[in-house]
Design an enzyme around this catalytic site. Structure first.
Site: not given
Length: 639
Positions: A316, A369
């Protein structure tokens, strides 16, 4: 009072030296609470890193939370490790560390390496174990066949607590085991190859969706014990479904029992708020330049792959790690030693993380990401890249959604927006995401971002999905998108499963199953997903009609796929399409089929003729359905 803590250690001098050098990648075998039972002892060994502490005690339900009973021993090797064995403490008992810092501050902290925590909002760690008798050996031995970059990877992203709930108890979440009974047949029916769980590491604040972690080594006890989560993963594996876990090494919350100021000093985070505080999330940024912190994080990544048999980690907020000025104004950040904005320590950490993961687990995938133009995110570190297996294609996602929200009458003016992604599609190993981020914070649902009446909304979304699944790259779809969830995602309630009683939603659901089947069955759609050899534009300039034609290619030309998209609600009769070979072409999929709630414009198989068109020697005319797409494949050359 006599200290009933025995001098005992799981650390060798070599372990300690590796830890101090940041090169110990299985720290979970040493730190934390380890229940031991043999002929010499029955009890629990504790070890915690707190170099700025003057005393560290274990407090818990076994000593009345009294910090004077069980004081740990400091190692005299400068490591900052406190440790000791306490007889009689067994699995399931609650504990924390009572820490007095060198400046006299009293703190009560959970165990950074705890394998189990109390159910939030309670904050104590528990003596736990990750022992489990796995039955997924066949999957683990052969998962390279499912996880390779030349294989179909279609990911269903879900939030465990809001995917499905008992209609009679809508305010209660289901357990890992209850979810397993429902999720596995559903994934098999829809045809996804992998599931991706939003973070399931222990987190105190449920509405953070798991992205504010305090228990990095513990599966959230909200859903049951660790072994029940392992059972869920095992059952997915037994049904040939891969498991990707969201992992958050970018920041952590300021909860009093967590990592922040763990021993009264800025131990895990940077002391300077210009480097250590995250303005977007009011959280704290790991100090990637500190060896022990790097070892903690990389050990955590290895832990989920080792103990929980995860098949991949989606990392993330990588962009927030890479840039020192991320979400910061002038004067609010500290340049690197060369005066630049790149976080050199984070870059080094990310590279080391990927190297360690792929060395030890060569058949998994790490997925970034990452939303910027940082070069080489999914390129090997020996070529100067960051070393990820894949990267989310955020530009494709933004351009595609912006294009599809346009009224079709205006799409001819935005034609370049829908074709632009192929300009850079092969710079990285891209995964095409329609993730949870696109259905929160007022963005609404995917279906309600489509223009037009009900029929047009569903037709638009079907052709968008066809474009997505036939575009180069792997795929990710957030839960609810497969049947046209109409409301914005809410983590506090179940998806609207009753919508499947209605024809438009049921039709979309059937289409997702069909497109997943097509994707998995047609090698041209995945064998060269990350190579320009696998994609060819045939017609990308027909902006007036908003029609796109492209080929997907695999290792064998007889498997080539032809995709034709008509992005307006006008039926295009006798539309001529260039074809690569002589013969009959079968319609493999038509998004306008009534089975999918389409209008039922039928598209017949076509036979090529020798007529030069779209720079091809052969061509044929066919009918293009409204707001629809068709997929063709050569089936018979004896014509």
């Amino acid at each position: 009072m006599h200290n009933p803590v025995e001098v005992y250690s799981l650390f060798t001098d070599f372990d300690v030296n590796l830890f101090k050098a940041g090169k110990h990648y299985k720290l979970y075998e040493k730190f934390g609470a380890h229940y031991l039972e043999d002929h010499n002892r029955i009890g629990t060994y504790f070890a915690v890193w707190a170099p700025n502490a003057s005393t560290v005690s274990v407090i818990g339900d076994f000593n009345g939370w009294n910090p004077h009973v069980h004081k740990l021993n400091i190692r005299w090797d400068g490591s900052g490790i406190w440790e000791g064995f306490i007889p009689g403490i067994s699995l399931g008992q609650h504990y924390k560390y009572s820490i007095v810092s060198t400046n006299g501050e009293h703190l009560e902290k959970g165990d950074p390496f705890a394998l189990l925590w109390e159910v939030p909002p309670q904050t104590a760690s528990k003596v736990g174990t990750t022992w489990y008798e796995w039955k997924d050996t066949e999957w683990m031995e052969k998962r390279y066949l499912h996880n390779g970059l030349d294989r179909p990877i279609s990911v269903y992203e879900l939030h465990l607590g809001s995917w499905i709930r008992d209609p009679d108890k809508p305010n209660e979440i289901l357990s890992y085991g209850q979810i397993a009974d429902k999720l596995i047949p559903y994934i098999k029916e829809t045809g996804f190859t992998h599931v991706e769980f939003m973070p399931l590491m222990e987190h105190p604040y449920y509405p953070s969706w798991g992205y504010q972690i305090t228990g990095y080594f513990a599966a959230s006890s909200r859903y049951g014990p660790p072994q029940e989560f392992m059972y869920l993963i095992e059952q997915l594996h037994l049904n040939e479904i891969g498991v990707i876990l969201d992992w958050v090494p970018s920041h952590f919350p300021s909860d009093a029992h967590g990592l922040y100021r763990f021993d009264g000093s800025h131990l895990y985070e940077h002391a300077d708020p210009r480097q250590g505080y995250h303005p977007d999330w009011s959280s704290y940024i790991f100090n990637y330049g500190r060896n022990e912190v790097r070892a903690f994080l990389i050990s955590n990544a290895v832990f989920w792959l080792d103990r929980y048999h995860a098949d991949g980690l989606r990392v993330d907020a990588v962009a927030s790690m890479l840039y020192l000025d991320y979400s910061r104004k002038e004067g609010e950040w500290v340049p690197n030693k060369y005066g630049g904005r790149e976080n050199l320590e984070a870059v080094s950490f990310i590279k080391e993380f990927n190297e360690v993961v792929y060395k030890n687990f060569p058949d998994v995938q790490t997925i970034a990401e990452e939303s910027t133009a940082w070069p080489g995110v999914s390129r090997p570190t020996f070529l100067g890249g960051l070393g990820f297996g894949m990267k989310w294609m955020m530009g494709w996602m933004h351009d595609t959604l912006n294009y599809f929200k346009e009224d079709p009458i205006h799409r001819k003016y935005s034609h370049q927006q829908i074709t632009f992604s192929t300009v850079y599609a092969f710079h990285e190993n891209f995964m095409l995401p329609l993730s949870h981020d696109e259905v929160v914070h007022g963005k609404g649902s995917l279906i309600n971002r489509m223009p037009g009446d009900e029929w047009q909304k569903f037709a638009n979304l079907r052709v968008l999905y066809l474009y997505m699944f036939t575009h180069s790259g792997t795929k990710l779809l957030f839960m609810g998108g497969e049947f046209g969830q109409t409301s914005e995602w809410d983590s506090n309630r179940s998806l609207d499963w009753h919508l499947l009683n209605y024809a438009p939603h049921k039709g979309l659901f059937k289409f997702i199953a069909a497109i997943n089947t097509l994707y998995k069955n047609e090698p041209a759609l995945y064998e060269k997903s990350f190579s320009s050899e696998g994609f060819e534009w045939v017609e990308l300039g027909d902006h007036e009609n908003s029609v796109l034609v492209y080929y997907r290619k695999g290792n064998h030309k007889e498997n080539d796929i032809i995709v034709i998209l008509n992005l307006t609600p006008v039926i295009r009769y006798y539309y001529r399409v260039g074809l690569p070979y002589k013969g009959e072409y079968e319609v493999l999929l038509n998004t306008d089929d009534t089975l999918y709630y389409g209008s039922g414009v039928h598209v017949d198989n076509i036979v090529s003729e020798v007529f030069h068109w779209m720079n091809k020697d052969f061509s044929a005319k066919l009918t293009l359905p409204p707001l629809g797409g068709v997929v063709l494949k050569l089936q018979n050359t004896n014509i």
